[in-house]
Design an enzyme around this catalytic site. Structure first.
Site, PDB file in Angstrom:
ATOM      1  N   TYR A   1     -38.703  24.001 -36.245  1.00 25.82           N
ATOM      2  CA  TYR A   1     -37.478  24.129 -36.917  1.00 25.82           C
ATOM      3  C   TYR A   1     -37.139  23.094 -37.912  1.00 25.82           C
ATOM      4  CZ  TYR A   1     -35.920  27.872 -34.140  1.00 25.82           C
ATOM      5  OH  TYR A   1     -36.122  29.286 -33.510  1.00 25.82           O
TER       6      TYR A   1
ATOM      7  N   LYS B   1     -23.569  14.098  -5.282  1.00 25.80           N
ATOM      8  CA  LYS B   1     -22.673  14.829  -6.303  1.00 25.80           C
ATOM      9  C   LYS B   1     -23.569  15.628  -7.172  1.00 25.80           C
ATOM     10  CE  LYS B   1     -21.993  10.721  -8.714  1.00 25.80           C
ATOM     11  NZ  LYS B   1     -21.194   9.470  -9.161  1.00 25.80           N
TER      12      LYS B   1
END
Ligand SMILES: *Cc1c(COP(=O)(O)O)cnc(C)c1O
Length: 368
Positions: free
Chosen positions: A263, A43
């Protein structure tokens, strides 16, 4: 010019996927699971590693049972494994029945409503259709509840239209070997199976295979362990590593005491430092939660991730690596830094690390 350019020359990061190791891991699980067959759970694009490559590798190793989460995922690989059982875990959505019939895909039926819908299609087709019945023994996500099971057990005629391939359930905490829930689920599952027509059973996921011989069933459903995630956390990893991820160093700079990186200025130098900027970021699935917590390796030695992970870049403290220069490659995942290690730094699990791996990486598949 372009035709002679190596793909790696353009790559910010390179993801190596060892298909031979995946096949070896499948064979190792099969050797451990003496009581039955071993499926491949593929999956989410084979846990992010590329179903179109992983599925044929598993098939060549001998795997003949495959599970996806969604019908689309199954349709995409059906032609690669024409004679294998291919089943869809998330159940039968109304309106999709014809596609299951046409492509010989097996629905995992998780409710009486789904069983009845599939039985109705079977009677239209005039033949029994293959199905897997999913029983909930404690996960409380999908599968028949105890109340639904009682209805089914009392009136088994609705199963007559089905070619009942397996009865299955899913373990809640198999990676914790001494969690009493494992034994509780095993007992509930055995009891429930006893109330239904005889059919092969499927219970263990990767970690379930390692719970012991008493966990034997006719089909194990491993995913994670195939891809190198440790099915026995806290103990040595019995699986071969599958993934290697390297990122290019784009720049190296000196940062003075008190200067900040990235940042939000979340990291500052407390001594004169060298900062290496590498071409990987959260858009590549390099989780932002690794800010000020992650690690890379250079020549096998660690560099702490400093500052915030940004979209396309991450910064590492290279102060102890005077030889490091732009154009070098940092190891982000590999034998010395497993997906489980990365997960610990990111506050998640190895499954999320693998399924997040980005689409911008240069992907290289290695065969056995
Ligand atoms: C994902 C999944 C598996 C595979 O589990 P792993 O822990 O990756 O081995 C097996 N069964 C079901 C129902 C699943 O959803």
């Amino acid at each position: 010019m372009t035709e002679t350019t190596l793909p790696e020359a353009q790559a910010g990061a390179v993801l190596d996927i060892d298909l031979g190791a995946i096949a070896d891991n499948w064979r190792a699980l099969r050797a451990r699971h003496a009581t039955g067959a071993v499926a491949g759970v593929v999956k989410a694009n084979a846990y992010g590693l590329g179903a179109e490559k992983v599925v044929p590798a598993l098939y060549r190793a001998g795997c003949r049972h495959f599970f996806t989460a969604l019908l689309d995922e199954a349709l995409a690989i059906r032609d690669l494994i024409p004679d294998a059982m291919l089943a869809v875990l998330n159940g039968l959505f109304p309106g999709t029945e014809a596609a299951y019939v046409a492509r010989d895909i097996v629905p995992v039926l998780g409710s009486l409503a789904e069983i009845d819908a599939w039985a109705a299609i079977a009677s239209t087709c005039g033949r029994r259709l293959p199905g897997i019945v999913h029983l909930d023994t404690g996960m409380a996500r999908l599968g028949l509840s105890d109340a639904e099971l009682a209805v089914l057990a009392a009136d088994q005629t609705r199963l007559r239209a089905l070619d009942l391939r397996f009865v299955m359930s899913h373990l809640v905490a198999a990676e914790e070997a001494d969690n009493p829930l494992n034994e509780t689920q095993r007992r509930r599952f055995a009891l429930a199976c006893g109330s239904l027509p005889p059919a092969p059973r499927s219970l263990a996921n990767s970690s379930g295979i390692f719970l012991g011989a008493g966990w034997g069933s006719e089909l194990a459903r491993p995913g994670a362990a195939l891809y190198g995630i440790n099915p026995t956390p806290g103990r040595p990893n019995p699986m071969r590593p599958v993934v290697r991820l390297r990122a290019r160093v784009l720049a190296v700079r000196d940062v003075a005491v008190g200067e900040t990186v990235g940042y939000g200025a979340t990291w500052h130098a407390t001594r004169p430092s060298r900062i290496a900027t590498a071409a990987v970021g959260y858009a590549d699935g390099w989780h932002r939660s690794q800010s000020n917590r992650g690690t890379a390796l250079f020549d096998g030695r660690p560099l702490p991730l400093v500052g915030r992970v940004s979209m396309d870049l991450a910064t590492f403290n290279a102060s102890d690596h005077p030889a490091l220069c732009p154009g070098d490659w940092l190891d982000l995942i590999g034998p010395g830094r497993t997906p489980d290690d990365v997960a610990a730094a990111a506050g998640t699990n190895g499954y999320e690390v693998l399924t997040s791996l980005g689409r911008r990486f240069q992907r290289i598949y290695r065969c056995a």
